[in-house]
Every structure is written in structure tokens, then in C-alpha cells.
Design a protein around this motif. Sequence first.
Motif, PDB file in Angstrom:
ATOM      1  N   UNK A  20       0.853  -1.196   0.000  1.00 26.57           N
ATOM      2  CA  UNK A  20       0.000   0.000   0.000  1.00 26.57           C
ATOM      3  C   UNK A  20       0.884   1.239   0.000  1.00 26.57           C
ATOM      4  N   UNK A  21       1.912   1.244   0.867  1.00 30.42           N
ATOM      5  CA  UNK A  21       2.830   2.380   0.950  1.00 30.42           C
ATOM      6  C   UNK A  21       3.437   2.661  -0.428  1.00 30.42           C
ATOM      7  N   UNK A  35      14.647   5.178  -7.880  1.00 29.61           N
ATOM      8  CA  UNK A  35      15.722   4.738  -6.984  1.00 29.61           C
ATOM      9  C   UNK A  35      15.480   5.227  -5.560  1.00 29.61           C
ATOM     10  N   UNK A  36      14.997   6.466  -5.426  1.00 31.87           N
ATOM     11  CA  UNK A  36      14.728   7.003  -4.088  1.00 31.87           C
ATOM     12  C   UNK A  36      13.582   6.254  -3.409  1.00 31.87           C
ATOM     13  N   UNK A  37      12.536   5.957  -4.165  1.00 34.17           N
ATOM     14  CA  UNK A  37      11.420   5.186  -3.601  1.00 34.17           C
ATOM     15  C   UNK A  37      11.925   3.820  -3.129  1.00 34.17           C
ATOM     16  N   UNK A  42      13.202   0.269   1.769  1.00 34.39           N
ATOM     17  CA  UNK A  42      13.995  -0.662   2.577  1.00 34.39           C
ATOM     18  C   UNK A  42      13.750  -0.503   4.069  1.00 34.39           C
ATOM     19  N   UNK A  43      13.488   0.721   4.527  1.00 36.18           N
ATOM     20  CA  UNK A  43      13.302   0.893   5.965  1.00 36.18           C
ATOM     21  C   UNK A  43      11.847   1.091   6.395  1.00 36.18           C
ATOM     22  N   UNK A  44      10.909   1.021   5.466  1.00 35.33           N
ATOM     23  CA  UNK A  44       9.489   1.154   5.809  1.00 35.33           C
ATOM     24  C   UNK A  44       9.017   0.042   6.752  1.00 35.33           C
ATOM     25  N   UNK A  48       7.047   0.721  10.216  1.00 32.52           N
ATOM     26  CA  UNK A  48       5.734   0.135  10.495  1.00 32.52           C
ATOM     27  C   UNK A  48       5.749  -0.671  11.786  1.00 32.52           C
ATOM     28  N   UNK A  49       6.844  -1.364  12.041  1.00 31.18           N
ATOM     29  CA  UNK A  49       6.959  -2.167  13.256  1.00 31.18           C
ATOM     30  C   UNK A  49       7.151  -1.310  14.492  1.00 31.18           C
TER      31      UNK A  49
END
Length: 152
Positions: A20-21, A35-37, A42-44, A48-49
Motif C-alpha cells: 500500500x505504501x 531509486x529514491x522510492x 527498505x526501511x518502511x 511500520x513495526x
Amino acid sequence: MKIYEVKERTPQLLEQLLNIWEDSVRATHLFLSDAEVNKIKEYVPQVLSGVEYLIVAENEDGKPIAFMGTENSRLEMLFLLPTERGKGLGKQLIQYGIKNYGITEVTVNEQNPQAVGFYEHLGFETYKRTEHDEEGNPYPLLYMKLYRTVCF
């Protein structure tokens, strides 16, 4: 539709929210390169956690279609599937967050004018602007507070 606070952040749920993100960011954050997305993605899962309260909206089939995260009266994240935008779901989530978690602040990318307008429409006003995001990238941020509650 069902809106609820997530109690167990399972790998399956985190993967669904990551999708979804990504769909949301690719539809609304047009100032970010592919590339930025991918780098941010990688750290989303860690974000979320780690967010204090994670709230999910599910459709009638029990599939997540949107989510938000909040802590300390701040909206930390709000993402909807692009197909759900413009249907009032974001407003419902913000209302839920204000009522249940005391949301009074949000930070938004200035280069995402639809989001800025959305928050302004709901009663948030900019009180501070920075030239760079928290990671030092050249993406201006607007810090907004809820100064007036728009009749929901």
C-alpha cells in the motif's frame, strides 16, 4: 469497511502495508525518483513495526486498503491505495485518529500539494517549514498543527 488498531504486526500484514505504501508513494510523491522510492522502501517495514499505534482500514473482503501510524499526538504516516483516494477514507482515518489518539500535528512534503491541501481542508495549518527532510534530502517539509477542528 473496518478501521481498527493493529495488535499483532505479522509479516504478512507488514508486507500488505508495504505494498500500500509503495503504490501510494508512486501515485503521490512524484518528486521522488524510482531509486529514491526503492531506497526508502527498505526501511518502511522497520517504521511500520516501530510506530506506537498502527491503524488499518480494511475493505469488505478483509483486505487492507489504507493505514496510518501515530504517536505522541502526531500523525506519522497515512497511506491509501490509489484506487481508494477521493472517497473520504483519508478523512475517516484522520477523524478516527483525532478522536482516539488525539492527533494534532502532521509533517508533510511540500512537494505533495494534494496532501498539503487535504490537511489544510481538515483544519491543519503550517507553523514551520524546513528546506530538507529529516534525512537531509532536498525535500521541503511543512509542519502542520490542527488549530481548528473542521466539522466532520
